[in-house]
Scaffold this active site. Structure first.
Site, PDB file in Angstrom:
ATOM      1  N   LYS A 223     105.219  43.102  21.106  1.00  0.00           N
ATOM      2  CA  LYS A 223     104.563  44.162  20.337  1.00  0.00           C
ATOM      3  C   LYS A 223     104.266  43.719  18.899  1.00  0.00           C
ATOM      4  O   LYS A 223     103.364  44.240  18.263  1.00  0.00           O
ATOM      5  CB  LYS A 223     105.392  45.437  20.367  1.00  0.00           C
TER       6      LYS A 223
HETATM    7  C1  LIG Z   1     106.231  47.550  25.554  1.00  0.00           C
HETATM    8  C2  LIG Z   1     106.813  46.504  26.457  1.00  0.00           C
HETATM    9  C3  LIG Z   1     106.300  46.283  27.765  1.00  0.00           C
HETATM   10  C4  LIG Z   1     105.200  47.134  28.365  1.00  0.00           C
HETATM   11  O1  LIG Z   1     103.958  46.918  27.758  1.00  0.00           O
HETATM   12  P1  LIG Z   1     102.730  47.920  27.998  1.00  0.00           P
HETATM   13  O2  LIG Z   1     101.694  47.481  27.054  1.00  0.00           O
HETATM   14  O3  LIG Z   1     103.260  49.295  27.711  1.00  0.00           O
HETATM   15  O4  LIG Z   1     102.327  47.788  29.429  1.00  0.00           O
HETATM   16  C5  LIG Z   1     106.841  45.250  28.519  1.00  0.00           C
HETATM   17  N1  LIG Z   1     107.849  44.492  28.048  1.00  0.00           N
HETATM   18  C6  LIG Z   1     108.373  44.674  26.808  1.00  0.00           C
HETATM   19  C7  LIG Z   1     109.492  43.806  26.367  1.00  0.00           C
HETATM   20  C8  LIG Z   1     107.875  45.679  25.970  1.00  0.00           C
HETATM   21  O5  LIG Z   1     108.400  45.855  24.744  1.00  0.00           O
END
Ligand SMILES: *Cc1c(COP(=O)(O)O)cnc(C)c1O
Length: 475
Positions: free
Chosen positions: A117
């Site tokens: 993220k």
């Molecule tokens: C947010 C997150 C996801 C999921 O991602 P999306 O964009 O919501 O599909 C998967 N793995 C981790 C470690 C995350 O922080």
């Protein structure tokens, strides 16, 4: 580039109009009016830009196709400020490393909070600061987190002028490492709020505040959730960077497996593919919360109630509905806003599901858009983490393990399969120890963070309490 809503509102908006907004006024999500096509010559040029000038310059190339209301020199400076060796730890920013038999891991988790993220949120922090200064405005970001989103937002916004972050989290529910990451921040513009309740209570408080339109306007309340188009756009860049590292020439194809929750990450892959990136398959990997796997297998999209949402060892994928999924369905239905509105604005609200199995467009999800899917369980995660550790001496996090498990069932001969590594194992140490009997590696900068002083306020799950808190701290 103009932006339109998935529910049919065509009133044209530019990038900076939607940057600070959540949903479109008609309840839909914003998408560009078209996907710019990257032809063979441009793809070759971008390959050389990435290899010779680096990720920040590639990011500028991609972003500038979608952003026409920030001067090019400013946009380039924002990209350079964001994607640095200091912040992301390697010159490639998203280095690719081989795992086995045609499977590769693309590292997206070496930013400040050790989850992918950061890739988007770090850019968002700089874009927000830039745009707020240009308008002479302030923004108070109010959010709810079960872990990764909150820390990524706080590390992106800390010290930024014009922005405050009020982040609620369920008391005692995050991993000790995640709590330490967030609560050890001492920046004046970051406020951690530990709510006596579960994640849904936090989210309900945030929604209640946002629904009070007077309060929202008076205190300039905004969000940074995953439906924000700027976040999605930032993620498109690393699909290109992964492709350039896995291939020599533009006639080569690759596939991606993406650990998925809200469909944000993999939706960026869809956008890259629509732009012409030679992607063979986009494989959606879910955990026990298999809303998306169910759709791609059956055509039925059925949102879950909170009682049917499993708490798993890949918690960042524990979702009851996939909030970005509407974007893909809009494209699948030939960009029919009225139809998309009937499904998402009406059918879901009324009966909690829709069924596209008999719709002629459904088969195109696989045949035309390249989608495939699979799911994983706690036992699969443990087995995959253990096996990858014993066979390759490499530790992977629980979400990435869901990806590897599903990728192994979808590799095709001659097509590199890139699994997106979405977090580092140290964030989910308990499950790694359960699988391997060993403590995962910890990047040196995080040594001892659990012992640092904490800055967090405890609060009852009470809307009035959080409103008073915001009022007190906005002056
Ligand atoms: C947010 C997150 C996801 C999921 O991602 P999306 O964009 O919501 O599909 C998967 N793995 C981790 C470690 C995350 O922080």
């Amino acid at each position: 580039m103009k932006y339109i809503s998935t529910r049919g509102d065509q009133s044209p908006k530019h990038f900076c109009d939607i940057l600070l907004e959540g949903l479109a006024p008609d309840g839909g999500l914003y998408l560009p009016a078209h996907y710019p096509k990257v032809d063979d010559a441009s793809l070759s040029r971008w390959r050389s830009v990435y290899q010779n000038q680096g990720y920040a310059e590639l990011a500028f190339e991609v972003l500038s196709l979608y952003i026409d209301d920030i001067p090019a020199a400013d946009l380039k400076a924002l990209c350079r400020k964001t994607y640095t060796l200091e912040v992301f730890g390697s010159p490639e920013i998203v280095p690719l490393r081989p795992l086995e038999n045609g499977i590769w891991l693309e590292a997206l988790s070496n930013g400040p909070t050790l989850a992918f993220k950061d890739m988007a949120m770090q850019l968002l922090g700089n874009l927000f600061e830039y745009e707020l200064a240009r308008r002479g405005e302030e923004l108070n970001i109010l959010g709810a987190t079960s872990g990764d989103t909150g820390s990524a937002a706080e590390y992106a916004m800390r010290g930024k002028k014009g922005v405050r972050v009020f982040m609620t989290s369920p008391q005692g529910r995050m991993s000790p490492f995640q709590q330490a990451q967030m609560f050890s921040l001492m920046d004046d513009n970051i406020f951690n709020i530990a709510v006596d309740g579960v994640f849904d209570d936090c989210q309900d408080m945030v929604k209640a505040v946002s629904n009070d339109l007077d309060f929202k306007r008076r205190y300039k309340i905004g969000t940074v959730n995953s439906i924000n188009w700027a976040r999605l756009l930032a993620q498109v860049v690393y699909y290109f960077a992964g492709y350039f590292q896995a291939t020599q020439k533009n006639t080569d194809k690759v596939s991606f497996t993406v650990p998925s929750g809200n469909f944000g990450n993999v939706c960026a892959g869809h956008v890259a593919r629509m732009m012409g990136l030679p992607i063979a398959r986009l494989v959606v990997a879910t955990n026990e919360n298999d809303v998306l796997d169910e759709f791609f297998k059956t055509g039925v999209y059925r949102v879950r109630g909170s009682a049917d949402t499993h708490e798993t060892s890949s918690p960042s994928m524990d979702i009851s509905k996939a909030s970005n999924f509407e974007r893909f369905v809009f494209d699948l239905l030939g960009r029919d806003g009225a139809r998309t509105k009937a499904l998402f604005g009406d059918a879901l609200a009324r009966v909690g599901f829709f069924d596209l199995e008999a719709h002629p467009a459904f088969s195109r999800a696989a045949s035309h858009y390249g989608f495939d899917s699979g799911k994983s369980s706690h036992a699969d995660r443990l087995a995959t983490i253990k096996d990858v550790y014993q066979t390759h001496g490499m530790m992977i996090d629980t979400h990435t393990a869901d990806g590897v498990k599903v990728a192994r069932a979808h590799v095709q001969a001659g097509v590199p399969m890139i699994v997106l590594e979405t977090a580092l194992p140290i964030k989910f140490a308990a499950t790694i120890i359960e699988a391997t009997g060993r403590e995962p590696d910890r990047p040196p900068k995080f040594n001892g963070i659990e012992a640092l002083p904490k800055r967090v306020v405890d609060m009852a799950a009470d809307v009035q309490a959080i409103k008073s808190f915001i009022t007190c701290h906005c002056s």
